[in-house]
Write a protein that holds these residues in place. Structure first.
Motif, short mmCIF file in Angstrom:
data_model
loop_
_atom_site.label_atom_id
_atom_site.label_comp_id
_atom_site.label_asym_id
_atom_site.label_seq_id
_atom_site.Cartn_x
_atom_site.Cartn_y
_atom_site.Cartn_z
N VAL A 198 0.83 -1.21 0.00
CA VAL A 198 0.00 0.00 0.00
C VAL A 198 0.87 1.26 0.00
O VAL A 198 0.57 2.22 -0.71
N SER A 199 1.95 1.24 0.76
CA SER A 199 2.83 2.42 0.79
C SER A 199 3.48 2.64 -0.57
O SER A 199 3.58 3.79 -1.03
N THR A 200 3.91 1.58 -1.23
CA THR A 200 4.49 1.71 -2.57
C THR A 200 3.46 2.28 -3.53
O THR A 200 3.77 3.18 -4.33
N LEU A 201 2.25 1.79 -3.46
CA LEU A 201 1.18 2.30 -4.32
C LEU A 201 0.89 3.77 -4.03
O LEU A 201 0.71 4.57 -4.96
N LYS A 202 0.85 4.14 -2.76
CA LYS A 202 0.60 5.54 -2.40
C LYS A 202 1.74 6.43 -2.85
O LYS A 202 1.51 7.55 -3.31
N PHE A 203 2.99 5.96 -2.71
CA PHE A 203 4.14 6.77 -3.13
C PHE A 203 4.12 7.01 -4.64
O PHE A 203 4.52 8.07 -5.11
N ILE A 204 3.61 6.05 -5.40
CA ILE A 204 3.56 6.19 -6.86
C ILE A 204 2.40 7.08 -7.29
O ILE A 204 2.57 7.97 -8.13
N MET A 232 10.67 9.53 2.03
CA MET A 232 11.86 8.95 2.66
C MET A 232 11.62 8.66 4.14
O MET A 232 11.95 7.58 4.63
N ARG A 233 11.00 9.60 4.83
CA ARG A 233 10.73 9.43 6.26
C ARG A 233 9.80 8.24 6.52
O ARG A 233 10.09 7.40 7.36
N GLU A 234 8.72 8.17 5.78
CA GLU A 234 7.76 7.08 6.00
C GLU A 234 8.32 5.74 5.54
O GLU A 234 8.03 4.71 6.15
N GLY A 235 9.13 5.74 4.52
CA GLY A 235 9.78 4.50 4.09
C GLY A 235 10.76 3.98 5.13
O GLY A 235 10.81 2.78 5.42
N ILE A 236 11.54 4.88 5.72
CA ILE A 236 12.49 4.50 6.77
C ILE A 236 11.75 4.02 8.01
O ILE A 236 12.15 3.03 8.64
N LEU A 237 10.66 4.69 8.37
CA LEU A 237 9.88 4.26 9.53
C LEU A 237 9.25 2.88 9.31
O LEU A 237 9.23 2.06 10.22
N CYS A 253 9.47 -2.93 10.54
CA CYS A 253 9.59 -4.32 10.12
C CYS A 253 10.77 -5.01 10.78
O CYS A 253 10.64 -6.14 11.28
N LEU A 254 11.92 -4.35 10.83
CA LEU A 254 13.09 -4.95 11.47
C LEU A 254 12.89 -5.11 12.97
O LEU A 254 13.20 -6.15 13.55
N LEU A 255 12.36 -4.09 13.61
CA LEU A 255 12.14 -4.11 15.05
C LEU A 255 11.13 -5.19 15.44
O LEU A 255 11.35 -5.94 16.40
N GLU A 256 10.07 -5.30 14.69
CA GLU A 256 9.04 -6.28 14.99
C GLU A 256 9.55 -7.71 14.75
O GLU A 256 9.22 -8.62 15.51
N THR A 257 10.37 -7.90 13.74
CA THR A 257 10.94 -9.22 13.49
C THR A 257 11.84 -9.66 14.63
O THR A 257 11.74 -10.79 15.12
N VAL A 258 12.71 -8.77 15.10
CA VAL A 258 13.59 -9.09 16.23
C VAL A 258 12.76 -9.35 17.48
O VAL A 258 13.02 -10.29 18.24
N ARG A 259 11.73 -8.56 17.69
CA ARG A 259 10.87 -8.72 18.87
C ARG A 259 10.15 -10.06 18.86
O ARG A 259 10.08 -10.75 19.89
N ILE A 260 9.63 -10.45 17.72
CA ILE A 260 8.92 -11.73 17.64
C ILE A 260 9.89 -12.89 17.86
O ILE A 260 9.56 -13.85 18.57
N ILE A 261 11.08 -12.81 17.30
CA ILE A 261 12.06 -13.88 17.49
C ILE A 261 12.43 -13.99 18.97
O ILE A 261 12.47 -15.10 19.53
N LEU A 262 12.70 -12.87 19.62
CA LEU A 262 13.04 -12.91 21.05
C LEU A 262 11.87 -13.41 21.89
O LEU A 262 12.06 -14.17 22.83
N GLY A 263 10.67 -12.98 21.56
CA GLY A 263 9.50 -13.41 22.32
C GLY A 263 9.23 -14.89 22.18
O GLY A 263 8.89 -15.57 23.15
N ARG A 264 9.37 -15.42 20.98
CA ARG A 264 9.15 -16.85 20.77
C ARG A 264 10.22 -17.68 21.49
O ARG A 264 9.94 -18.70 22.07
N GLN A 301 0.47 9.33 9.50
CA GLN A 301 1.09 9.24 8.19
C GLN A 301 0.49 10.31 7.28
O GLN A 301 -0.60 10.82 7.54
N THR A 302 1.18 10.64 6.20
CA THR A 302 0.70 11.70 5.31
C THR A 302 -0.66 11.36 4.71
O THR A 302 -1.57 12.17 4.73
N ALA A 303 -0.81 10.18 4.18
CA ALA A 303 -2.10 9.73 3.63
C ALA A 303 -2.43 8.38 4.25
O ALA A 303 -1.62 7.45 4.20
#
Length: 136
Positions: A28-34, A44-49, A54-65, A97-99
Motif C-alpha cells: 500500500v505504501s508503494t502504491l501511495k508513493f507512486i 523517505m521518512r515514511e519508508g524508513i519508519l 519491520c526490522l524491530l518487529e521481526t527481532v521482537r517476535i524472534i526474542l518473544g518466541r 502518516q501523510t495519507a
C-alpha cells in the motif's frame, strides 16, 4: 489460563499477522508513493519508519518466541521493551502518516490490540518467571 501459554499463543498469532501486516503496508505504501503527491521528505521518512518497524518487529517476535520456549527472562524482557517502540511506530503509521486509508486503520488497530495483549501477558509471564521457586 497460564500466562506463558497465552503469551506463546499471542506471539505465534502475531508472527503470522505481522507477515500479513508488513506485506500489506509495503504494498500500500508503494502504491501511495507512486500515485499520490507527497511533500519532499515524507516519502523517505515514511519508508524508513516502515523499514524500521519491520526490522524491530521481526527481532521482537524472534526474542518473544525464544523466551517463552526456553523460559529465559531476559529475552522476554527484551521483547516487551521492543514492543513499546514497535507500538509507537504502528500508531504513527496508523494515524499520523501523510495519507491514511481506512483499511490501514483497521489493520493497524488489530496490530495495536495484539501489542497491548502481548504486553499484558508478557508482564504476567515475566513476573511468574522471576519469582523464586518453592518446593512443597
Amino acid at each position: 489460563m497460564e500466562a506463558s501459554l497465552m503469551y506463546e499463543i499471542l506471539m505465534y498469532l502475531n508472527s503470522f499477522y505481522f507477515g500479513l501486516y508488513a506485506a500489506f503496508k509495503v504494498c500500500v505504501s508503494t502504491l501511495k508513493f507512486i500515485l499520490l503527491t507527497y511533500p519532499e521528505n515524507a516519502v523517505m521518512r515514511e519508508g524508513i519508519l516502515l523499514l524500521t518497524m519491520c526490522l524491530l518487529e521481526t527481532v521482537r517476535i524472534i526474542l518473544g518466541r525464544r523466551s517463552s520456549l526456553s523460559a529465559r527472562a531476559w529475552q522476554a524482557i527484551a521483547s516487551v521493551v521492543l514492543t513499546l517502540p514497535s507500538l509507537v511506530l504502528v500508531i504513527y503509521l496508523c494515524f499520523f502518516q501523510t495519507a491514511v486509508l481506512k483499511l490501514e486503520v483497521i489493520m493497524s488497530a488489530l496490530m495495536i490490540a495484539l501489542h497491548v495483549a502481548e504486553i499484558v501477558y508478557a508482564s504476567m509471564f515475566i513476573c511468574t518467571m522471576c519469582r523464586p521457586v518453592t518446593y512443597t
